[in-house]
Design a protein around this motif. Structure first.
Motif, PDB file in Angstrom:
ATOM      1  N   SER A 178      62.281  93.502  78.102  1.00 34.74           N
ATOM      2  CA  SER A 178      61.723  92.420  79.038  1.00 34.74           C
ATOM      3  C   SER A 178      61.125  91.095  79.005  1.00 34.74           C
ATOM      4  CB  SER A 178      62.180  92.845  80.309  1.00 34.74           C
ATOM      5  OG  SER A 178      63.097  93.984  80.795  1.00 34.74           O
ATOM      6  N   ILE A 179      59.642  91.597  78.881  1.00 34.80           N
ATOM      7  CA  ILE A 179      58.302  90.778  78.996  1.00 34.80           C
ATOM      8  C   ILE A 179      59.089  89.674  77.112  1.00 34.80           C
ATOM      9  CG2 ILE A 179      56.369  90.773  78.244  1.00 34.80           C
ATOM     10  CD1 ILE A 179      56.051  93.111  79.969  1.00 34.80           C
ATOM     11  N   LEU A 227      61.477  87.506  78.445  1.00 33.33           N
ATOM     12  CA  LEU A 227      60.647  86.382  78.680  1.00 33.33           C
ATOM     13  C   LEU A 227      60.102  85.491  77.873  1.00 33.33           C
ATOM     14  CD1 LEU A 227      60.457  88.358  82.335  1.00 33.33           C
ATOM     15  CD2 LEU A 227      62.392  86.462  81.428  1.00 33.33           C
ATOM     16  N   PHE A 284      69.346  86.086  79.362  1.00 36.59           N
ATOM     17  CA  PHE A 284      69.816  86.994  80.708  1.00 36.59           C
ATOM     18  C   PHE A 284      70.711  87.720  80.369  1.00 36.59           C
ATOM     19  CE2 PHE A 284      67.365  83.571  82.365  1.00 36.59           C
ATOM     20  CZ  PHE A 284      66.130  84.213  83.151  1.00 36.59           C
ATOM     21  N   LEU A 291      68.716  90.534  78.759  1.00 38.78           N
ATOM     22  CA  LEU A 291      68.432  91.498  80.136  1.00 38.78           C
ATOM     23  C   LEU A 291      69.085  92.638  80.372  1.00 38.78           C
ATOM     24  CD1 LEU A 291      65.779  88.776  81.695  1.00 38.78           C
ATOM     25  CD2 LEU A 291      65.337  91.084  79.784  1.00 38.78           C
ATOM     26  N   TRP A 346      52.055  84.121  78.119  1.00 40.85           N
ATOM     27  CA  TRP A 346      52.807  84.795  79.768  1.00 40.85           C
ATOM     28  C   TRP A 346      53.920  83.423  79.958  1.00 40.85           C
ATOM     29  CZ3 TRP A 346      54.886  88.614  81.133  1.00 40.85           C
ATOM     30  CH2 TRP A 346      55.547  88.589  82.165  1.00 40.85           C
ATOM     31  N   PRO A 347      54.902  84.005  79.009  1.00 41.02           N
ATOM     32  CA  PRO A 347      55.599  82.643  79.434  1.00 41.02           C
ATOM     33  C   PRO A 347      56.058  81.721  80.601  1.00 41.02           C
ATOM     34  CG  PRO A 347      57.459  83.857  79.680  1.00 41.02           C
ATOM     35  CD  PRO A 347      55.769  85.065  79.317  1.00 41.02           C
ATOM     36  N   VAL A 348      56.079  82.421  81.605  1.00 45.57           N
ATOM     37  CA  VAL A 348      56.212  81.882  83.041  1.00 45.57           C
ATOM     38  C   VAL A 348      54.993  80.262  83.348  1.00 45.57           C
ATOM     39  CG1 VAL A 348      56.142  82.205  85.681  1.00 45.57           C
ATOM     40  CG2 VAL A 348      57.298  83.563  83.750  1.00 45.57           C
TER      41      VAL A 348
END
Lengths: 275, 188
Positions: A30-31, A34, A114, A117, A268-270
């Motif tokens: 998941s990481i 993302l 998504f 995911l 961290w992509p966010v």
């Protein structure tokens, strides 16, 4: 009636794997997804395609898992398609909205993201039974016991909640029918009327939830819950296949993270700057 | 000493009861996510209504714990999030902020209601309103960060459509919580 989870009983390599490895793998994947890097996303897509025949589930359950998400995917795609600035696509100049190449790309890419995911998570629940999952979470949380997190209680609470979701769902449906028979209308009338209808549904449901909880607490106490250390019926242990899977997953994730960082993504992509 | 409830070597009746309450309210939140009630502009689910009640009846810590249990079930991949979704991806996806906000919202709302001895209707509605704002705050933040929307666009798609539904839910939950509190004394 509604089915909780989609565990499929099969005799496959993936099913036999230690659930802890499966959970950690899903989190790692998941990481990776993302990060939003096309290369790693293609890698993961390939990996899932290999996993499909290995897990012997067939394609249908995956379609079923994706079905409720279709509206969400469409929404995401069109949101990006319509609201991204960039070079307009020539064939549609006369439309009110301008479609852009950037929008098309971001929309398709985010939807792909998504999709991956959802499929990854579906693989976990298809190949791992709920009790295995709860056992694995208990084991994974055990190191935090020293920090005051009661891992066995948390596991117990998760299995209790899992057990009672279908029961409560049935209870809500029954109460809804009963109140409809008594004249409550949930889908017509003004706001005030609906408010009353909703209260007439929620009050009995909450009261019976509390009643159930009391009975359950008494039953647990009567059976000596919390009277000492608990042991598991089947203590999880790693076998050779598990170590092999762990190594493969480690290599895969390592390669993925290397690709992402070498392509200049932040950790961290966010937190990377929105374009 | 645990954050959520005191630990005794031999669990007392109260601590088992607290555990069960939190997990059943977590389950009820999950069940509530499936119940759709049509209301313009967007249909509402009972999910946050049960969150309000959990926090109001159980208090801040247990209310938050019940939402953590709900999130864990969802992360494990069971389709308990709104619209039959499940999995870690949903939590980290564009709309995941609301779910993370559930824990924070339930905690703050429960704590606010613990301040007066016997909260009345206005205070109840205010506290639930604050809880809702916190959920929006997390939700919008994640919409901006993950879906890369601008603030105004995020508020347009992530707050405005839900305002009426949430106002209805806050009112219904306040009335229900007062009624339940009048009849039942929760022991935890």
């Amino acid at each position: 009636m509604y089915r909780m989870g989609q565990y499929l009983l099969r005799d496959s390599r993936v099913h036999q794997l230690d659930p802890r490895i499966k959970i950690v793998s899903v989190i790692l994947m998941s990481i990776l997804v993302l990060y939003g890097e096309p290369v790693t996303q293609s890698m993961i897509t390939l990996f899932l395609m290999v996993l499909l025949p290995l897990s012997r589930t067939g394609i249908r359950p995956i379609q079923q898992a994706l079905k409720p998400m279709l509206i969400f995917f469409a929404f995401l795609f069109f949101l990006h398609l319509f609201f991204t600035h960039g070079t307009p696509i020539p064939p549609f100049p006369s439309w009110r909205v301008t479609l852009t190449y950037e929008g098309l790309y971001t929309g398709a890419f985010t939807t792909w993201q998504f999709l991956l995911l959802v499929v990854t998570a579906a693989f976990l629940t298809m190949t791992t039974s709920p009790s295995e999952l709860v056992g694995a979470i208990e084991r994974l949380l055990r190191p935090f016991k020293r920090m005051g997190l009661p891992s066995d209680d948390v596991a117990m609470m998760i299995s209790l909640a899992l057990r009672f979701v279908p029961t409560l769902l049935e209870e809500i449906a029954r109460t809804r029918d009963a109140q409809t028979a008594r004249g409550a209308r949930f889908n017509q009338g003004g706001i005030l009327q609906r408010l009353r209808a909703i209260s007439s549904l929620v009050l009995p449901v909450i009261l019976s939830t509390l009643r159930r909880a009391d009975a359950l607490a008494v039953a647990m106490e009567a059976r000596g819950y919390g009277g000492g250390d608990r042991t598991m019926l089947q203590e999880l242990s790693l076998r050779r296949a598990d170590y092999v899977a762990m190594t493969l997953m480690g290599l895969f994730a390592g390669a993925g993270f290397m690709t992402c960082t070498s392509l200049g993504q932040t950790l961290w992509p966010v937190f990377s700057q929105p374009s | 000493m645990c954050f959520f409830y005191e630990q005794h070597p031999m669990k007392t009746r109260a601590s088992i009861r607290r555990m069960v309450y939190a997990s059943l309210f977590g389950a009820a939140t999950a069940a509530g996510a499936f119940i759709m009630i049509p209301l313009p502009p967007v249909p509402i689910t009972l999910q946050t209504l049960i969150l309000y009640l959990a926090a109001a009846l159980l208090g801040g810590r247990l209310g938050a714990l019940s939402q953590i249990i709900y999130l864990i079930i969802g992360i494990m991949g069971f389709p308990v999030f709104a619209g039959g979704k499940g999995g870690l991806g949903v939590l980290m996806g564009p709309t995941g902020g609301y779910l993370i906000g559930f824990v924070a919202g339930a905690y703050v709302l429960g704590k606010l209601l613990e301040i007066p001895k016997a909260p009345q209707l206005p205070w109840m509605i205010c506290a639930m309103g604050v809880g809702t704002l916190i959920i929006y705050l997390f939700g919008v933040a994640q919409l901006i960060l993950v879906a890369r929307l601008s603030l105004s666009k995020a508020i347009m798609v992530g707050v405005l459509p839900f305002l009426i539904g949430d106002a209805v839910k806050v009112t219904a939950a306040s009335l229900a919580a007062l009624k339940i509190k009048k009849h039942i004394r929760l022991s935890p």
